[in-house]
Design a protein around this motif. Structure first.
Motif, PDB file in Angstrom:
ATOM      1  N   LEU A 122       5.110 -28.144  65.393  1.00 19.41           N
ATOM      2  CA  LEU A 122       3.770 -28.649  65.678  1.00 19.41           C
ATOM      3  C   LEU A 122       2.782 -27.489  65.692  1.00 19.41           C
ATOM      4  O   LEU A 122       3.005 -26.485  66.350  1.00 19.41           O
ATOM      5  CB  LEU A 122       3.738 -29.353  67.042  1.00 19.41           C
ATOM      6  CG  LEU A 122       2.363 -29.800  67.538  1.00 19.41           C
ATOM      7  CD1 LEU A 122       1.815 -30.933  66.674  1.00 19.41           C
ATOM      8  CD2 LEU A 122       2.431 -30.222  68.998  1.00 19.41           C
ATOM      9  N   VAL A 123       1.674 -27.665  64.963  1.00 22.36           N
ATOM     10  CA  VAL A 123       0.553 -26.732  65.024  1.00 22.36           C
ATOM     11  C   VAL A 123      -0.590 -27.486  65.674  1.00 22.36           C
ATOM     12  O   VAL A 123      -1.000 -28.544  65.195  1.00 22.36           O
ATOM     13  CB  VAL A 123       0.142 -26.220  63.628  1.00 22.36           C
ATOM     14  CG1 VAL A 123      -1.108 -25.351  63.732  1.00 22.36           C
ATOM     15  CG2 VAL A 123       1.292 -25.450  62.979  1.00 22.36           C
ATOM     16  N   LEU A 124      -1.086 -26.946  66.774  1.00 23.80           N
ATOM     17  CA  LEU A 124      -2.186 -27.569  67.494  1.00 23.80           C
ATOM     18  C   LEU A 124      -3.440 -26.723  67.274  1.00 23.80           C
ATOM     19  O   LEU A 124      -3.476 -25.568  67.670  1.00 23.80           O
ATOM     20  CB  LEU A 124      -1.873 -27.677  68.983  1.00 23.80           C
ATOM     21  CG  LEU A 124      -2.919 -28.455  69.751  1.00 23.80           C
ATOM     22  CD1 LEU A 124      -2.262 -29.636  70.452  1.00 23.80           C
ATOM     23  CD2 LEU A 124      -3.600 -27.580  70.756  1.00 23.80           C
ATOM     24  N   ILE A 125      -4.423 -27.319  66.601  1.00 28.32           N
ATOM     25  CA  ILE A 125      -5.696 -26.652  66.364  1.00 28.32           C
ATOM     26  C   ILE A 125      -6.655 -27.081  67.465  1.00 28.32           C
ATOM     27  O   ILE A 125      -6.858 -28.274  67.669  1.00 28.32           O
ATOM     28  CB  ILE A 125      -6.288 -27.042  64.988  1.00 28.32           C
ATOM     29  CG1 ILE A 125      -5.358 -26.636  63.850  1.00 28.32           C
ATOM     30  CG2 ILE A 125      -7.675 -26.434  64.814  1.00 28.32           C
ATOM     31  CD1 ILE A 125      -5.791 -27.147  62.480  1.00 28.32           C
ATOM     32  N   GLY A 126      -7.229 -26.134  68.168  1.00 28.96           N
ATOM     33  CA  GLY A 126      -8.222 -26.472  69.187  1.00 28.96           C
ATOM     34  C   GLY A 126      -8.406 -25.380  70.202  1.00 28.96           C
ATOM     35  O   GLY A 126      -7.434 -24.827  70.718  1.00 28.96           O
ATOM     36  N   GLY A 127      -9.652 -25.092  70.490  1.00 24.26           N
ATOM     37  CA  GLY A 127      -9.982 -24.037  71.431  1.00 24.26           C
ATOM     38  C   GLY A 127      -9.800 -24.464  72.881  1.00 24.26           C
ATOM     39  O   GLY A 127      -9.780 -25.645  73.213  1.00 24.26           O
ATOM     40  N   ASP A 128      -9.679 -23.465  73.734  1.00 24.99           N
ATOM     41  CA  ASP A 128      -9.468 -23.701  75.164  1.00 24.99           C
ATOM     42  C   ASP A 128     -10.774 -24.101  75.838  1.00 24.99           C
ATOM     43  O   ASP A 128     -11.785 -23.421  75.712  1.00 24.99           O
ATOM     44  CB  ASP A 128      -8.927 -22.433  75.816  1.00 24.99           C
ATOM     45  CG  ASP A 128      -8.560 -22.634  77.274  1.00 24.99           C
ATOM     46  OD1 ASP A 128      -8.427 -23.797  77.706  1.00 24.99           O
ATOM     47  OD2 ASP A 128      -8.397 -21.618  77.975  1.00 24.99           O
ATOM     48  N   ARG A 129     -10.713 -25.213  76.524  1.00 19.49           N
ATOM     49  CA  ARG A 129     -11.828 -25.659  77.362  1.00 19.49           C
ATOM     50  C   ARG A 129     -11.290 -25.968  78.766  1.00 19.49           C
ATOM     51  O   ARG A 129     -11.612 -26.976  79.360  1.00 19.49           O
ATOM     52  CB  ARG A 129     -12.490 -26.878  76.744  1.00 19.49           C
ATOM     53  CG  ARG A 129     -13.159 -26.557  75.422  1.00 19.49           C
ATOM     54  CD  ARG A 129     -14.415 -27.316  75.226  1.00 19.49           C
ATOM     55  NE  ARG A 129     -15.113 -26.853  74.047  1.00 19.49           N
ATOM     56  CZ  ARG A 129     -15.900 -27.631  73.334  1.00 19.49           C
ATOM     57  NH1 ARG A 129     -16.072 -28.894  73.657  1.00 19.49           N
ATOM     58  NH2 ARG A 129     -16.529 -27.140  72.288  1.00 19.49           N
ATOM     59  N   GLY A 130     -10.426 -25.067  79.222  1.00 20.93           N
ATOM     60  CA  GLY A 130      -9.879 -25.188  80.567  1.00 20.93           C
ATOM     61  C   GLY A 130      -8.499 -25.815  80.650  1.00 20.93           C
ATOM     62  O   GLY A 130      -7.937 -25.921  81.728  1.00 20.93           O
ATOM     63  N   GLY A 131      -7.897 -26.196  79.535  1.00 13.75           N
ATOM     64  CA  GLY A 131      -6.603 -26.869  79.562  1.00 13.75           C
ATOM     65  C   GLY A 131      -5.473 -26.144  78.861  1.00 13.75           C
ATOM     66  O   GLY A 131      -4.331 -26.611  78.869  1.00 13.75           O
TER      67      GLY A 131
END
Length: 185
Positions: A122-131
């Motif tokens: 799994l590749v998860l694309i997404g920046g950190d917004r506290g999680g």
């Protein structure tokens, strides 16, 4: 100019807590005022336009999503962007925030990856917004650290390459207010 997202969706979901009816009265009043005072209100679907019309009494303009299909199209991915071979992974996109982890079903995706006998990563694309820390802890708890790669905020070119190299683009969502990840895939 006012462009709406989940805050103008006229429904409730206490788990997500980001829809119009879930917000405190003062938030709803601010949203209504912003919509009414905006020189132009834009939404991405007739569904959202109907909700805004119910909230404010006026119908906003609808501007459907679009992408550059010359960029977001099948092609030859750059194999150096992720540590997995082309075709050996699933890609999903989600900001790593409390709300998005719930809405984008990230817990479910990680649980299914753990339970699966499938060799896909799994590749998860997404920046950190506290999680991000929560997701990293979940990955460690499930002992799937070698199966998951958190990409963060890639450049547009890197994002396209990752999507092109995936066997599956997966976006199991409880609500999709904008839908660009689905359209890009």
């Amino acid at each position: 100019l006012y462009t709406g997202g989940s805050e103008i969706v006229l429904k409730s979901n206490r788990d997500f807590g980001n829809f119009y009816l879930d917000r405190p009265l003062h938030h709803r009043l601010i949203i209504q005022t912003g919509l009414r005072l905006a020189s132009k209100a834009l939404v991405t679907s007739d569904y959202l336009a109907t909700d805004v019309e119910t909230i404010t009494g006026t119908r906003p303009d609808t501007l459907p999503h679009f992408i550059d299909t010359d960029l977001f199209s099948p092609g030859n991915p750059d194999h150096s962007v992720v540590p997995f071979d082309c075709g050996d992974y699933i890609v999903t996109t989600s900001w790593l925030s409390k709300e998005h982890i719930i809405v984008k079903r990230l817990d479910l995706i990680l649980e299914l990856l753990y339970q699966s006998s499938c060799d896909l990563k799994l590749v998860l694309i997404g920046g950190d917004r506290g999680g991000r820390h929560y997701v990293e802890q979940k990955i460690k708890k499930l002992d799937i650290t070698d199966q998951v790669y958190l990409l963060g905020n890639p450049s547009v070119e890197e994002k396209i390459s990752v999507i092109q190299g995936a066997r599956i683009a997966l976006q199991p969502t409880l609500h999709e207010g904008f839908g660009m990840a689905i359209l890009e895939a």
